[in-house]
Design an enzyme around this catalytic site. Structure first.
Site, PDB file in Angstrom:
ATOM      1  N   TYR A 193       8.795 -12.792  -3.778  1.00  0.00           N
ATOM      2  CA  TYR A 193       8.763 -12.727  -2.308  1.00  0.00           C
ATOM      3  C   TYR A 193       9.477 -13.953  -1.737  1.00  0.00           C
ATOM      4  O   TYR A 193       9.020 -15.090  -1.855  1.00  0.00           O
ATOM      5  CB  TYR A 193       7.330 -12.635  -1.766  1.00  0.00           C
ATOM      6  CG  TYR A 193       6.624 -11.328  -2.115  1.00  0.00           C
ATOM      7  CD1 TYR A 193       7.309 -10.217  -2.607  1.00  0.00           C
ATOM      8  CD2 TYR A 193       5.236 -11.193  -1.940  1.00  0.00           C
ATOM      9  CE1 TYR A 193       6.663  -9.028  -2.920  1.00  0.00           C
ATOM     10  CE2 TYR A 193       4.577 -10.014  -2.256  1.00  0.00           C
ATOM     11  CZ  TYR A 193       5.295  -8.942  -2.745  1.00  0.00           C
ATOM     12  OH  TYR A 193       4.643  -7.768  -3.061  1.00  0.00           O
TER      13      TYR A 193
HETATM   14  N1  LIG Z   1       3.418  -4.072  -5.568  1.00  0.00           N
HETATM   15  C1  LIG Z   1       4.434  -3.790  -4.814  1.00  0.00           C
HETATM   16  O1  LIG Z   1       5.470  -3.293  -5.287  1.00  0.00           O
HETATM   17  C2  LIG Z   1       4.364  -4.066  -3.332  1.00  0.00           C
HETATM   18  C3  LIG Z   1       5.341  -3.523  -2.463  1.00  0.00           C
HETATM   19  C4  LIG Z   1       5.210  -3.810  -1.099  1.00  0.00           C
HETATM   20  C5  LIG Z   1       4.156  -4.581  -0.634  1.00  0.00           C
HETATM   21  N2  LIG Z   1       3.235  -5.109  -1.498  1.00  0.00           N
HETATM   22  C6  LIG Z   1       2.087  -5.920  -1.043  1.00  0.00           C
HETATM   23  O2  LIG Z   1       1.442  -5.200   0.005  1.00  0.00           O
HETATM   24  C7  LIG Z   1       1.364  -6.013   1.178  1.00  0.00           C
HETATM   25  C8  LIG Z   1       1.402  -5.157   2.407  1.00  0.00           C
HETATM   26  O3  LIG Z   1       2.596  -4.372   2.427  1.00  0.00           O
HETATM   27  P1  LIG Z   1       3.304  -4.071   3.801  1.00  0.00           P
HETATM   28  O4  LIG Z   1       3.649  -5.330   4.500  1.00  0.00           O
HETATM   29  O5  LIG Z   1       4.393  -3.102   3.522  1.00  0.00           O
HETATM   30  O6  LIG Z   1       2.076  -3.343   4.585  1.00  0.00           O
HETATM   31  P2  LIG Z   1       2.021  -2.399   5.856  1.00  0.00           P
HETATM   32  O7  LIG Z   1       0.727  -2.724   6.520  1.00  0.00           O
HETATM   33  O8  LIG Z   1       2.269  -0.996   5.492  1.00  0.00           O
HETATM   34  O9  LIG Z   1       3.227  -2.875   6.785  1.00  0.00           O
HETATM   35  C9  LIG Z   1       3.179  -4.109   7.409  1.00  0.00           C
HETATM   36  C10 LIG Z   1       4.018  -4.064   8.675  1.00  0.00           C
HETATM   37  O10 LIG Z   1       3.427  -3.178   9.594  1.00  0.00           O
HETATM   38  C11 LIG Z   1       3.414  -3.751  10.893  1.00  0.00           C
HETATM   39  N3  LIG Z   1       2.005  -3.974  11.246  1.00  0.00           N
HETATM   40  C12 LIG Z   1       0.989  -4.459  10.463  1.00  0.00           C
HETATM   41  N4  LIG Z   1      -0.173  -4.440  11.129  1.00  0.00           N
HETATM   42  C13 LIG Z   1       0.112  -3.925  12.348  1.00  0.00           C
HETATM   43  C14 LIG Z   1      -0.663  -3.641  13.492  1.00  0.00           C
HETATM   44  N5  LIG Z   1      -1.976  -3.869  13.506  1.00  0.00           N
HETATM   45  N6  LIG Z   1      -0.047  -3.098  14.571  1.00  0.00           N
HETATM   46  C15 LIG Z   1       1.273  -2.849  14.567  1.00  0.00           C
HETATM   47  N7  LIG Z   1       2.076  -3.097  13.519  1.00  0.00           N
HETATM   48  C16 LIG Z   1       1.489  -3.619  12.409  1.00  0.00           C
HETATM   49  C17 LIG Z   1       4.247  -5.037  10.804  1.00  0.00           C
HETATM   50  O11 LIG Z   1       5.632  -4.705  10.941  1.00  0.00           O
HETATM   51  P3  LIG Z   1       6.478  -4.844  12.286  1.00  0.00           P
HETATM   52  O12 LIG Z   1       5.643  -5.552  13.304  1.00  0.00           O
HETATM   53  O13 LIG Z   1       7.705  -5.588  11.892  1.00  0.00           O
HETATM   54  O14 LIG Z   1       6.764  -3.443  12.665  1.00  0.00           O
HETATM   55  C18 LIG Z   1       4.034  -5.435   9.380  1.00  0.00           C
HETATM   56  O15 LIG Z   1       5.068  -6.250   8.885  1.00  0.00           O
HETATM   57  C19 LIG Z   1       2.532  -7.013   1.020  1.00  0.00           C
HETATM   58  O16 LIG Z   1       2.337  -8.191   1.779  1.00  0.00           O
HETATM   59  C20 LIG Z   1       2.497  -7.278  -0.457  1.00  0.00           C
HETATM   60  O17 LIG Z   1       1.494  -8.223  -0.756  1.00  0.00           O
HETATM   61  C21 LIG Z   1       3.331  -4.847  -2.845  1.00  0.00           C
END
Ligand SMILES: NC(=O)c1ccc[n+]([C@@H]2O[C@H](COP(=O)([O-])OP(=O)(O)OC[C@H]3O[C@@H](n4cnc5c(N)ncnc54)[C@H](OP(=O)(O)O)[C@@H]3O)[C@@H](O)[C@H]2O)c1
Length: 323
Positions: A58
């Protein structure tokens, strides 16, 4: 905050895990501000989240460094998870799951995190070029040496995961206790791949992208090009806006949210928290407001009828291209 045990271990983790991928500057859609990132992590920990997930890749180590700064003075209160596999150097042995790469990167992660041990060390993907016996022996060495407490895995074919579990049992090596699958109301393919294995083997499940990269917050509109939010600069998130069945899921999410006086993000997280196989969704707040909103999901009740309405528009299936 509520707590549970990770899979069949005694390890107590909060029902929401804080995803730390946003804490860095590799992509336009990340927080891109260290102080803001530290404030989000502080607030999460103050609110009872004790489980943090990052990865060496990351922002090429920057996320681990920010987490390292954030946890100073309270290391013992926390369960720190990180990952290995992705490219950290453009040369032979710069990536993958060989013994050489794993031990090198475990040492580097400890340095960046400013800690003596990692609570949960996860393989980020399956390595087609390294025998699983070699990978498991290297992970077992880290456990035996006290550098790692538990080992976990992420996103692979179910036969690969089952083979790894079988091999560790056969050879008496440390066994994976958790799986990180992509799992949300709009990405349910793992119901047909990894989740039945996790259920059968008592593996802790910590879903990534629980809001489909933000799609499930309801910030995008059908038929309109996203101008803000992650989808504006991230193709992977953008693609979720191109499937009509995702919009049908979101229609249900919005309707149920409206009726209960909650937000679409809260209902989407609550759905995951109601799935018996799920330990702790890994939330990805980019702002303090996101975090505050996401935290409330833990206390939302959904009825069986609401759960099936949310699931009705999709018929999950899995294929190899999904890993
Ligand atoms: N193992 C793997 O391959 C893998 C892959 C991906 C992620 N991960 C892990 O999973 C975690 C979460 O993944 P993700 O960031 O993709 O999760 P997600 O919750 O699906 O997406 C997060 C994005 O959604 C928006 N968001 C989050 N909460 C919100 C709310 N309450 N209201 C409005 N928009 C909201 C924000 O984007 P905007 O505001 O920019 O729209 C934020 O950057 C990562 O930090 C990482 O630790 C692991």
């Amino acid at each position: 905050m509520k707590y549970t045990r990770l899979g069949d271990t005694g390890l107590e983790v909060s029902r929401l895990c804080l995803g730390c991928m946003n804490f860095g500057s590799e992509q336009e859609w990340m927080v891109n501000d260290k102080e803001k990132s530290l404030r989000i992590i502080d607030k999460a920990i103050e609110s009872g989240i004790n489980f943090l997930d990052t990865a060496n890749v990351y922002s090429h180590g920057e996320s681990e460094q920010i987490v390292g700064d954030a946890i100073k003075g309270r290391r013992e209160d926390l369960v720190i998870a990180t990952k290995v596999f992705g490219e950290m150097a453009d040369r032979p042995n710069g990536q993958g799951l060989s013994r050489k790469h794993i031990i090198w990167q475990a040492e580097k992660s400890l340095e960046r995190l400013g800690t003596d041990y990692i609570d949960l060390y996860q393989i980020h993907r399956w390595d087609e070029n390294t025998p699983i016996e070699e990978t498991l022996a290297a992970l077992d060495y880290l456990v035996e040496n006290g550098m790692v407490r538990y080992i976990g895995a992420s996103t692979m074919a179910s036969w690969q995961f089952m083979k790894a579990l079988y091999t560790s049992d056969l050879k008496g090596l440390a066994r994976f206790v958790s799986m990180q699958p992509e799992y949300s109301l709009v990405d349910r393919h793992e119901e047909e791949n990894l989740l039945p294995v996790c259920e059968d083997q008592n593996i802790g499940v910590i879903p990534w992208s629980p809001l489909g990269g933000g799609f499930l917050s309801g910030k995008y509109e059908r038929g309109e090009e996203p101008e803000e939010g992650r989808a504006a600069s991230d193709d992977y998130t953008m693609r979720r806006t191109e499937l009509e069945e995702n919009w049908q899921v979101l229609d249900e999410v919005k309707e149920i949210a409206g009726a209960k006086g909650k937000t679409p993000a809260q209902i989407s997280l609550a759905w995951l928290l109601h799935k018996e196989v799920v330990t702790s969704p890994i939330i990805g707040p980019r702002t303090l407001e996101h975090l505050e909103e996401d935290l409330e999901a833990v206390d939302i009740e959904l009825s069986a009828e609401e759960m099936s309405r949310l699931e009705a528009p999709k018929s999950p299936s899995w294929s190899r291209e999904m890993i």
